[in-house]
Design an enzyme around this catalytic site. Structure first.
Site, PDB file in Angstrom:
ATOM      1  CB  SER A   1      36.722  24.701  37.272  1.00 26.65           C
ATOM      2  OG  SER A   1      35.335  24.825  37.324  1.00 26.65           O
TER       3      SER A   1
ATOM      4  NE  ARG B   1      41.601  31.417  40.873  1.00 33.00           N
ATOM      5  CZ  ARG B   1      41.252  32.676  41.162  1.00 33.00           C
ATOM      6  NH1 ARG B   1      40.929  33.011  42.389  1.00 33.00           N
ATOM      7  NH2 ARG B   1      41.241  33.600  40.219  1.00 33.00           N
TER       8      ARG B   1
ATOM      9  CB  THR C   1      32.980  27.391  32.560  1.00 32.25           C
ATOM     10  OG1 THR C   1      33.488  26.877  33.775  1.00 32.25           O
ATOM     11  CG2 THR C   1      34.087  27.413  31.524  1.00 32.25           C
TER      12      THR C   1
ATOM     13  CB  CYS D   1      46.134  29.917  53.801  1.00 35.76           C
ATOM     14  SG  CYS D   1      47.304  29.649  52.456  1.00 35.76           S
TER      15      CYS D   1
ATOM     16  CB  CYS E   1      51.100  31.507  47.177  1.00 42.77           C
ATOM     17  SG  CYS E   1      49.619  32.388  46.681  1.00 42.77           S
TER      18      CYS E   1
ATOM     19  CB  CYS F   1      43.198  30.023  46.319  1.00 41.47           C
ATOM     20  SG  CYS F   1      43.398  30.528  48.029  1.00 41.47           S
TER      21      CYS F   1
ATOM     22  CB  CYS G   1      44.971  35.403  52.206  1.00 36.13           C
ATOM     23  SG  CYS G   1      45.901  35.684  50.696  1.00 36.13           S
TER      24      CYS G   1
END
Lengths: 628, 294
Positions: free
Chosen positions: A126, A375, A411, A572, A597, A600, A603
């Site tokens: 984040s 992300r 958050t 991606c 990968c 995130c 996709c």
């Protein structure tokens, strides 16, 4: 609908069984001999053969698979009072709150948290600028306890960028992006600290174990979860070290998987939780950590920008935070709304390009990049909140999505939702006179508590800001709307604007769009994809079925490549999807590099054919973020 | 075998060596050796090491150049130690061994590693507490002294360790432990068979495979092909919480953990220079002459 032939691993269409027995048996033998993914071809009624990509048991069930005959499929089960899926801010806040209440009322409560990352905080990414409201409620003495909130915001800057210039925009008090009183944090470290607080209170934390399956009672309520099986080979067959996952049963299960969780996806269908809300809309956030030249370092400075390099109709912007953690560290990143229309757009390359803007380069010159990650995040806000409770479970955090989009903060709302879920669950579980209709507890009080809390007021007030971008003037229309309506009315206008629909439906066909010329990375400020992925520390056990499963292996080439020129190669952020030429001549095939990968979920969100289904890989796989 | 060069390299050319072996930047010795003690009728003493996870590619040198940044970096059990634990547990399952004890040296965090070993099947654990400055300078010599002392105390018959730690690549602890105890050693084991009172060890050597027979008690170090470690499944992790881990201090064992080595400097490996392509042999010779190579 496709069936899998029980005799050989061939996908058959109803009424047509194209039965290549010898080839199948040879393939099966090869599979048993060495767990190497065989080129098992699935023959269809069309003339081309498609190499098999997906081998995961969620697509090819094991009870029909001859390689699994006779395997011990019993699972060890254990009981807890509350099971929480996901060790992020929401999940850990819920766990901490539950234990605080239990200690306060002197009740015994077993709380288990399962988390797919190998350590708590390793999959957390984040910005982040934390509003401490929820933390002040949860752990008022966080400072004495050593919470890593070391950087109060000292300067707040906002600008519109053009290719060469920077137009500062004043942040008037009252606008949502005003950051006075907030802290710049490394959220991964904050989550790690929350984990330590939870453990001290007696929460059972199990990092490295992913929740792979939701379990149901006979009456349809949620019974708990099962962790992932281990020891399945790349081709889907069992290895020597195969072990079944474990079942964790609970009176109520809290799902805090973060944005676009894979279990939440199943729950939406199972309990029809999205029937009265808009589809969720998303953005992808890419982030890097840099150690910069000390002379350029201004701890506490918060910079945001919109505009270049995105055009006015593509939502997105950047952040650059100067952290005060001992060394001259900056956290910077770029967010692109996933409702973009041009399939040639690459969020990663936009990010790299943005860094070359003169105002950003001046900060980064002479510095060193030390981390990278990405992300997806929610942008749907108020309109996209689904039904949050169902018999046996509740959704918390970014999974249903409580992010305040103009503030770019989610958050504090995630933590608060976890706390409210804990409070309502606690009173229900410890109610001795409770008569529950279902075996899993149904707790609608959670939704009522949310509606009375500041989360609801906050999200309601900013509900129209993001949708206001859907107009001809795009960014400028949105800013105008925010300036007029939000600043004066604070969201009290009586209408609620709608989103545009599913992000995956927004792509225009490639032939209607112009390819974007991105500059080559220079290796000092901008970098190529693979070296960036290496920095994320991501790794997965290579001999396991790819966890990016396709419902239909032929769709990528037939649709994604044919109509949209394979947008997954571009959206991606980890280089998982590649279209490579077929070994047997002309034509292309999709290659999935599942090991890269970074979890995130972009996709699963953006695939125009909605053919990709992200499922959880073996626990402990994924990125190894350190304080991202 | 390469003992002298290894000891020398500890103090100086840290990075290069590790890079050659694993293609990763080196890391400060982050050892938590966990020998497996086995009982007469074999008690196996396992060494379990907690090192920076092998898949973390980016390691940074600390600003003061005394080492590398370890805070917050993903750590896991040394892969060779996992193999050692697996071998010990396999011996126990074959009923050739009575008890498997996992030992680790280090700060509080190594308890996690011991728990993983317990979840894989070890019976109990011993945590040798070493923290702070002592931990940063903890090297093979100190660790082997600790093991030797523990082996005598616990009356172990077999010590199984991973052949080397992937952070410092020393490959010394097993050998030193055997020397201190005056026990035979079977290093780089790719196969271990217990035959009555003797241990048959197939070793991986440069020239191929060497089979030796050694008496018990002995020290064995595990190489890659010894076995495939099992997963520590969640039910076993939960059960492992009930297994006992005793805390011990090096002083209790009469071991002095002060280091005789001083790390002078840690540097990042030099940036790889890009190569130059030439069109003809003539150009090649010219370039080589320019570079002063011929």
């Amino acid at each position: 609908m496709v069936l899998s032939c029980s005799v050989c691993d061939v996908i058959v269409l109803p009424f047509i069984c194209i039965f290549k027995a010898r080839r199948c048996i040879r393939a099966l033998k090869a599979v048993r001999a060495e767990h190497v993914a065989p080129q098992v071809y699935s023959t269809r009624w069309s003339s081309s053969t498609v190499p098999r990509i997906t081998t995961h048991y969620t697509v090819y069930p094991r009870d029909k698979d001859p390689r699994w005959e006779g395997m011990e499929m019993e699972r060890f089960a254990d009981e807890a009072d509350v099971v929480i899926v996901g060790g992020g801010p929401a999940g850990l806040s819920a766990a901490i709150r539950l234990k605080q209440l239990a200690n306060q009322h002197e009740k015994e409560l077993r709380v288990c948290v399962v988390e797919k990352a190998s350590q708590i905080g390793a999959h957390t990414l984040s910005g982040a600028c934390l509003e401490p409201t929820a933390l002040n409620e949860l752990i008022p003495d966080w400072k004495e306890r050593g919470a890593p909130l070391n950087t109060p915001v000292t300067e707040d800057k906002f600008a519109i960028l053009t290719e060469k210039y920077r137009i500062p925009v004043p942040i008037l008090p009252g606008l949502p992006m005003n950051n006075h009183g907030n802290y710049l944090v490394r959220l991964g470290h904050f989550v790690r600290w929350l984990g330590e607080q939870a453990e001290e209170l007696g929460v059972e934390l199990y990092p490295g174990y992913a929740a792979a399956e939701v379990l149901f009672h006979e009456d349809g309520s949620v019974k708990g979860i099962a962790t992932n099986d281990v020891g399945i080979g790349k081709d889907g067959s069992p290895k020597d070290v195969f072990e079944r996952g474990m079942e964790l049963h609970a009176k109520v299960t809290l799902f805090g998987e973060g944005c676009h969780g894979h279990l939440a996806k199943q729950l939406y269908k199972q309990f029809n939780l999205r029937e009265n809300c808009e589809p969720q809309t998303y953005a992808i956030g890419l982030k890097e950590l840099w150690v910069i030249d000390e002379k350029k370092w201004r701890p506490g400075r918060t910079e945001h920008s919109v505009g270049w390099p995105l055009n006015r109709n593509t939502y997105g912007g950047s952040f650059l935070y100067h952290l005060n953690e001992g060394e001259p560290l900056v956290a910077l990143g770029f967010v692109v709304g996933l409702d973009y229309t041009n399939p040639y757009l690459s969020p990663f390359r936009e990010f790299q390009r943005w860094k070359h803007h003169p105002s950003i380069m001046s900060t980064l010159e002479g510095g060193n990049r030390i981390a990278y990650g990405a992300r997806a995040l929610n942008e749907g806000g108020f309109q996209s909140i689904p039904k949050l409770t169902f018999p046996g479970g509740m959704l918390i955090g970014c999974s249903p999505g409580f992010m305040n989009v103009p503030k770019i903060k989610g958050t504090h709302t995630a933590m608060k939702s976890g706390m409210l879920a804990a409070e309502t669950a606690f009173s229900k579980i410890t109610d001795e006179n409770l008569q529950s209709e279902t075996a899993g507890l149904y707790i609608p009080e959670y939704k009522e508590a949310l509606e009375k809390s500041w989360i609801w007021k906050e999200l309601y007030a900013v509900r129209n800001i993001r949708p206001s971008f859907h107009n001809y003037f795009g960014l400028y229309g949105g800013m105008l709307y925010t300036g007029i309506f939000y600043w004066f009315l604070r969201g009290k206008e009586p209408w609620t604007l709608k989103h545009n629909g599913l992000d995956s439906a927004q792509l225009k066909p490639a032939k209607d769009c112009a390819p974007i010329e991105y500059p080559k990375p220079d290796g000092k400020i901008s970098f190529d994809l693979l070296s960036s992925v290496a920095l994320s520390g991501t790794n997965h056990e290579h001999d396991q079925p790819p966890h990016l499963t396709l419902k239909d292996d032929s769709v990528p080439v037939a649709q994604n490549l044919a109509i949209y020129d394979g947008p997954e190669q571009r959206f991606c952020p980890a280089g998982v999807y590649e279209y490579v030429p077929l070994e047997t001549g002309d034509g292309m095939r999709l290659q999935i590099n599942a090991q890269n990968c970074v979890h995130c979920k972009t996709c699963d969100i953006k695939d125009p054919s909605q053919n990709i289904n992200w499922v959880v890989p073996e626990g402990s796989g994924g990125p190894a973020y350190n304080g991202m | 075998m390469h003992r002298s060069s290894e000891v020398k390299h500890l103090a100086s050319d840290f990075n290069t060596r590790a890079c050659e072996c694993f293609g990763q930047p080196p890391v400060q010795p982050f050892e938590s050796h966990c020998p497996v003690l086995t009982d007469r009728t074999v008690r196996v003493q396992l060494k379990v090491l907690k090192v920076k996870d092998g898949s973390v590619f980016f390691i940074r040198v600390k600003p003061d150049r005394t080492g590398v940044v370890t805070d917050g970096v993903k750590h896991s059990m040394n892969p060779f130690c996992e193999i050692a634990v697996e071998e010990a547990v396999k011996l126990k399952e074959k009923k050739l061994v009575k008890e498997v004890v996992a030992v680790s040296c280090g700060p509080q965090q190594v308890q996690e590693t011991i728990r993983t070993a317990l979840a894989m099947g070890a019976d109990r654990g011993i945590h040798v507490e070493v923290s702070g400055k002592d931990y940063e300078t903890l090297g093979p010599l100190q660790v082997s002294k600790i093991f030797a002392a523990l082996a005598k105390k616990e009356q172990a018959d077999l010590i199984i360790l991973g052949k080397q730690a992937i952070d410092d690549d020393c490959n010394q602890t097993g050998q030193m432990t055997a020397a201190l105890l005056d026990w035979p050693q079977g290093t780089f084991a790719s196969e271990v068979t217990l035959e009555a009172d003797k241990l048959k060890v197939v070793r991986e050597i440069d020239g191929g495979l060497e089979t030796i027979k050694i008496n018990l008690p002995a020290v064995v170090t595990a190489d890659l092909r010894l076995n495939t470690p099992r997963y520590a499944t969640l039910p076993n992790i939960m059960k492992a919480k009930k297994k006992k881990i005793t805390n011990v201090k090096p002083a209790d064992l009469g071991v002095d953990v002060s280091s005789r080595l001083e790390v002078l400097k840690v540097d990042e490996p030099p940036q790889r220079q890009s190569g130059v392509k030439v069109e003809t042999v003539h150009d090649l010779v010219e370039k080589l002459k320019e570079a002063g190579r011929i």
